[in-house]
Motif scaffolding. Structure first.
Motif, PDB file in Angstrom:
ATOM      1  N   ASN A  73      37.054  27.450  39.177  1.00  0.00           N
ATOM      2  CA  ASN A  73      36.994  27.396  40.644  1.00  0.00           C
ATOM      3  C   ASN A  73      37.963  28.375  41.312  1.00  0.00           C
ATOM      4  O   ASN A  73      38.525  28.105  42.365  1.00  0.00           O
ATOM      5  N   GLN A  75      37.227  31.251  42.708  1.00  0.00           N
ATOM      6  CA  GLN A  75      36.608  31.855  43.895  1.00  0.00           C
ATOM      7  C   GLN A  75      37.227  33.225  44.217  1.00  0.00           C
ATOM      8  O   GLN A  75      37.687  33.473  45.335  1.00  0.00           O
ATOM      9  N   ASP A 129      31.603  35.894  38.503  1.00  0.00           N
ATOM     10  CA  ASP A 129      31.698  35.026  39.675  1.00  0.00           C
ATOM     11  C   ASP A 129      31.079  35.691  40.907  1.00  0.00           C
ATOM     12  O   ASP A 129      30.291  35.083  41.638  1.00  0.00           O
TER      13      ASP A 129
END
Length: 206
Positions: A73, A75, A129
Motif C-alpha cells: 500500500n 501508493q 503500481d
C-alpha cells in the motif's frame, strides 16, 4: 387454523427471502457482465472532438487510478493533469508516439514518486503500481464515454527529460506514461487478443 396462518406467514417469508437472494444474484451477475464487457470493449482512441472533459469525469478517473493495488500500500504515484493546449503541444513534441496530444483536450501524466517508493529490491515495484493505476484510468475513461490511449515515456530518457522539463517535475518524480484523453472522434473495433497458446496450467507447456 392458527398453525396454518403461522405456516403461511413463514412460507411467504421464505419465498420473499429466496426472491431477494435471486435478485441479488441477478444483480451480481449483471455487474460482472458489465465489468467484463467494459474490459473487453476498451480500445485505444487516438482521435478526439474538441469537447472538453468535465471536471467530475477527471476526478472519477483519478479516483479509479488511486484505487489500484500497490505493494504494501505504498501508493508511489503522482498524477499531473494537463488541459492547457500549449502544454499539451509540448508533451506531443516530447514523444514521437503521442502526436494525438495536439488534438486532445486532456492528458494525465502518471509519475512514480520516489519519495514513496520502497527501499531495496522492492523499489522498482513503483512501475507495476503505476501501471495498474494507468489501466484503471483507461477503464474509467471508457466507462464514462471517453476515449484514451496509453503512450509510454519510461524508461526512454529522450522522452522523459523533455516531459519532466515541460511539467517542471522535481527529480523525485519519474514520468511513466502519458494517458491521452478526450471525447472520441473515431470508433475502432476492439481487437480480440485471446490466444490459448499463451496460457499454461500448473507448469509451462501444459
Amino acid at each position: 387454523m392458527k398453525r396454518m396462518s403461522i405456516f403461511v406467514v413463514a412460507f411467504a417469508a421464505l419465498i420473499s427471502a429466496c426472491n431477494g437472494q435471486s435478485e441479488l444474484k441477478n444483480d451480481s451477475n449483471d455487474k460482472s457482465k458489465a465489468m467484463l464487457e467494459m474490459i473487453m470493449t476498451r480500445t485505444s482512441i487516438r482521435q478526439y472532438t474538441d469537447k472538453p472533459v468535465e471536471k467530475e469525469k477527471i476526478e472519477a478517473m483519478l479516483r479509479a487510478g488511486m484505487a489500484a493495488p500497490t505493494a504494501v500500500n505504498a501508493q508511489p504515484w503522482h498524477f499531473v493533469v494537463v488541459s492547457d493546449k500549449a502544454k499539451l503541444g509540448e508533451l506531443a513534441e516530447a514523444n514521437p508516439r503521442a502526436g494525438m496530444l495536439r488534438s486532445a483536450t486532456l492528458a494525465i501524466v502518471v509519475c512514480g514518486d520516489m519519495t514513496k517508493a520502497l527501499e531495496g529490491k522492492g523499489r522498482q515495484f513503483w512501475i507495476q503500481d503505476c501501471s495498474a493505476a494507468t489501466e484503471n484510468i483507461l477503464l474509467a475513461a471508457h466507462a464514462q464515454g471517453l476515449g484514451a490511449v496509453w503512450t509510454a515515456l519510461y524508461p526512454m530518457d529522450e522522452r522523459m527529460t523533455p516531459v519532466s522539463k515541460a511539467l517542471k517535475l522535481p527529480d523525485t518524480l519519474i514520468p511513466l506514461c502519458t494517458v491521452v484523453i478526450g471525447y472520441p472522434a473515431e470508433q475502432p473495433k476492439p481487437k480480440d487478443k485471446w490466444k490459448p497458446e499463451n496460457v499454461s496450467y500448473d507448469e509451462y507447456g501444459r
